[in-house]
Every structure is written in C-alpha cells, then in structure tokens.
Design an enzyme around this catalytic site. Structure first.
Site, PDB file in Angstrom:
ATOM      1  N   GLN A 174      72.936  61.640  44.855  1.00  0.00           N
ATOM      2  CA  GLN A 174      72.985  60.547  45.823  1.00  0.00           C
ATOM      3  C   GLN A 174      73.651  61.005  47.114  1.00  0.00           C
ATOM      4  OE1 GLN A 174      75.834  57.394  44.958  1.00  0.00           O
ATOM      5  NE2 GLN A 174      74.362  55.847  45.614  1.00  0.00           N
ATOM      6  N   GLY A 175      72.946  60.921  48.243  1.00  0.00           N
ATOM      7  CA  GLY A 175      73.497  61.300  49.536  1.00  0.00           C
ATOM      8  C   GLY A 175      73.889  60.087  50.351  1.00  0.00           C
ATOM      9  N   TYR A 176      75.032  59.508  50.025  1.00  0.00           N
ATOM     10  CA  TYR A 176      75.522  58.328  50.753  1.00  0.00           C
ATOM     11  C   TYR A 176      76.759  58.681  51.581  1.00  0.00           C
ATOM     12  CZ  TYR A 176      72.587  54.575  48.768  1.00  0.00           C
ATOM     13  OH  TYR A 176      71.553  53.732  48.437  1.00  0.00           O
ATOM     14  N   SER A 177      77.885  58.961  50.906  1.00  0.00           N
ATOM     15  CA  SER A 177      79.162  59.136  51.606  1.00  0.00           C
ATOM     16  C   SER A 177      79.150  60.339  52.541  1.00  0.00           C
ATOM     17  CB  SER A 177      80.306  59.299  50.599  1.00  0.00           C
ATOM     18  OG  SER A 177      80.494  58.111  49.866  1.00  0.00           O
ATOM     19  N   GLU A 193      74.369  50.428  41.073  1.00  0.00           N
ATOM     20  CA  GLU A 193      75.466  51.368  40.886  1.00  0.00           C
ATOM     21  C   GLU A 193      76.726  50.641  40.443  1.00  0.00           C
ATOM     22  OE1 GLU A 193      78.036  54.783  43.305  1.00  0.00           O
ATOM     23  OE2 GLU A 193      76.464  53.656  44.337  1.00  0.00           O
ATOM     24  N   GLU A 201      88.967  46.848  47.410  1.00  0.00           N
ATOM     25  CA  GLU A 201      89.198  45.960  48.552  1.00  0.00           C
ATOM     26  C   GLU A 201      87.868  45.421  49.097  1.00  0.00           C
ATOM     27  OE1 GLU A 201      92.622  48.480  47.822  1.00  0.00           O
ATOM     28  OE2 GLU A 201      90.508  48.950  48.137  1.00  0.00           O
TER      29      GLU A 201
END
Length: 409
Positions: free
Chosen positions: A131-134, A249, A392
């Site tokens: 997964q290429g998110y962050s 997720e 949060e």
C-alpha cells in the site's frame, strides 16, 4: 458499489456439520510448520502466508467475504464466524491484510480489464501487494501527499516518496495515491494508481522498526512510467476510493480472533512466569489475570458489536462511524494486552530476541515460552493506534458522524 447480500440462514445442525467440515480440512491441510510459523500481529515471513493462501484458494476459501461472482463463498454470517473460529483455534497463518483492501477496490471501482488482470492472481495467492499511502509529512493528514503523477501520452510519470510501506520489498504490485492536480481542495487532486513494483525508477530502502524486524520500507519514485490503464476510477477521484479502502483497513486492523490468540499467549506466559507459592508473585499474577479477564470481556463486547454491524449491513443500515469505532477500540485493547504481556515478562522483557524470531530459532529463545513473540508484539504494537488513521483522527470522525446523524431530520 457492490453490496454483499446476506447468505442463507444455517440451522444449528448445519452449522455443526460445517464446523466439522472445516476441522477436517484443517486436519488434512494445516501442517505443524504452518501452524507454528512465528508471528506477532503479522507473520514474520510471507512464505507460510502465501503457502496457506494457495491451500485455501484451491478449496475456494481464500476470499469468503467477496461476492460470489468474484470468488466468494456465499456463506452466511454464521458460517463466516465458524470458519474464523476454527482457523483461530488451529492457529492457521493469517492471510495478507491487503487482500481485503485492494480486492474490494478492484471489484467495486476497477475496469473489466483491471478485474480480469488482477483479481484472480490476488485471489489465488499468486502475487503480493503493498500500500502506497503514507509519505514523510503526510500520514494522518493524507490529503497533503506530494507524490506527483504527470500525464505524458499513455503514461503517468510518477515522482515522489512513500514511507512505512509494509512488505514493499516483497510485493509484486503497489496500490498508491498520487497527486494529479493542484487545483482546488487537496482531496480533489488525488488519483488511485496500480504500480508494477518491477518498473524502472523504483528504489526500496528497508526500515528496521522498533521490534528489530524488517517489514517496513521507504519507496522512492524517479520518473516511473505507469500506464494510464492502471488508473482506478477517474483521474482526481482517488480520494473517494481511498476512503472506501480505509474503511476496510480500519475494520481489519487487529482481528478479534487474532487478539484472543494473543491474549491466550500472554496468559500462558504469565502462568509460566510466576511462582504461585510466593505470596508476592501470586498477587502480581492475580492482578495480571484480572486485567486479562477485563480485556477478554471487552473482546466479547466488540464481537457482539461486530455481529450487530453484520446484521445491520443486510439492511444497508451500518452506521458510518462503525469502522472508526472498531479501529479505535480494538487497537487500544490490543495495546493493553501487549502491556500486560510485558508486565508478566518482567526482566525477560529486556532481552532482544528479534533475530532469533526472524530466523525462527525457538531453541535459542530465553525466558517463558512465547515470551519473545509477546515482546515483539508489544514493540510494534505501539504503532497500532497510529497506522490506518490515528486514534485522535478516529475520535474526530466518530464525533462528526454522530453529530451529523443527530442533526439529521
């Protein structure tokens, strides 16, 4: 969007017959090596994961939650529950979490060509995804991502960086969020791309996390050419797909049955660590056992919540805050179980046994049996309330969702 219909109700005798079928399958196919494969929240190696995936796929049981037309089983909610219970009881290896992320994205938003190319290899366990998110500076605030994809003829040219990419060094493909426009709101300029990890211009650098193991990576893109045909959905419409995937997720972070297994491991470590003939040690053991019972009650409550969500989904009445509520509650009890494990280990928690776990040398591990895995789970478990959206952020999402529901006519 494809909605999964509820399967047929299963009579108690049918459910018991199905349980016996699953047990017979496990007895015939789940080897001791697969059941004993070392794991914390993840398997240490992808090899037993993929071996077990292929065994399940041959039976048609690798993707039971998918629609039947894409390889699902059509089981009832009770059959799903029986299946998960028996896999947990037998200590079967968990499959890749990405299976239930990119799979639903493909069969919901993908083109016929994308479904034809990618879904069967994913279902059969032939390929691995990451997964290429962050990105650096774009984790919880994912809309601020800066990896660019510029259209050039029939390709996008991708430049940028992803970070904390789990198993990128082993993956065949990545599903990634990239910026294709800087116009308007940040969310409006994001697209969803499928990237072949063998494409020239991709560099992967390992990140050793606090548990001493290698499952995280940095990924750099330098003029990486990705065919436009690998765009999922419309250009600049990736944010909608990203939110859809994040719901899967968040629902999948910390399986309740996996957590029950981790709780049982901590309880076994505590039972082995204390001399109950010593009053002081007996008191400490009792305090830990009491706290573990509280965690077990929480897991039972969360299981009831999960079953309620499943029942509501049949009527398409699931509350939008449900995934965030589960993610928040599950990850917090996950960390509490891990902290109790460290408390039970005492001085043995100081020993670094990650290399022995990674190379699977149980005969060289020290301290109570299972203690090394408890410690590693504690260390990497500090990330559980961050990955998939921080606690949060989840609280904000719950507040907004509940507020919107309360103000609705």
């Amino acid at each position: 969007m494809i909605e999964l219909e509820a399967g047929p109700e299963v009579e108690p005798s049918q459910a018991e017959a199905f349980r016996q079928e699953v047990r017979a399958f496990l007895a015939a196919n789940l080897t001791k090596e697969l059941a004993d494969a070392p794991r914390t929240s993840l398997l240490i190696s992808e090899i037993p994961q993929q071996e077990w995936h292929r065994i399940l796929a041959a039976k048609g049981w690798a993707t039971p939650s998918w629609p039947v037309e894409f390889g699902g089983t059509g089981w009832s909610a009770e059959q799903h529950q029986v299946f998960e219970e028996e896999l947990s009881r037998a200590n079967a290896p968990p499959l890749s979490a990405f299976l239930e992320m990119i799979g639903p994205v493909l069969y919901t938003y993908g083109t016929e060509a994308q479904i034809s190319r990618h879904l069967a290899p994913l279902r059969e366990g032939e390929i691995l995804w990451c997964q290429g998110y962050s990105e650096p500076g774009s984790g919880s605030d994912l809309a601020s991502l800066r990896t660019r994809a510029v259209r050039d003829g029939d390709d996008y040219v991708v430049n940028g960086q992803k970070i904390w990419t789990t198993y990128a060094h082993q993956a065949d493909w990545m599903f990634a969020l990239v910026r294709t426009s800087t116009e308007g709101r940040p969310q409006a300029g994001i697209s969803f791309l499928l990237i072949d990890m063998t494409t020239p211009g991709i560099t992967i650098r390992p990140i050793r996390s606090i548990d001493g193991l290698h499952h995280l990576n940095e990924v750099f893109f330098s003029d990486v050419r990705v065919p436009v045909d690998n765009l999922v959905g419309a250009e600049n419409a990736g944010w909608t797909i990203a939110k859809f995937l994040l719901e899967h997720e968040r629902s999948g972070v910390g399986s309740l049955l996996t957590l029950k297994g981790q709780l049982d491991r901590v309880r076994a470590v505590a039972d082995a660590a204390f001399d109950l003939t010593d009053p002081g040690q007996a008191r400490e053991h009792g305090a830990i056992d009491y706290a573990l019972c509280e965690c077990e009650i929480t897991l039972q409550a969360l299981d009831a919540f999960n079953q309620r969500q499943a029942a509501l989904s049949v009527r398409r009445a699931v509350h939008p805050a449900g995934p965030s509520m589960m993610k928040l509650a599950v990850t917090e009890v996950q960390q509490k179980i891990a902290e109790l494990g460290v408390r039970a280990l005492g001085i043995d928690a100081l020993r670094d046994q990650s290399a022995l776990v990674e190379n699977y040398r149980p005969e060289l591990m020290r301290g109570p049996p299972g203690g090394a895995l408890v410690m590693l789970h504690y260390l990497f478990g500090r990330a559980f309330t961050i990955l998939g959206g921080t606690s949060e952020i989840q609280r904000n999402l719950i507040f907004r969702s509940v507020g919107a529901s309360a103000s609705a006519p």
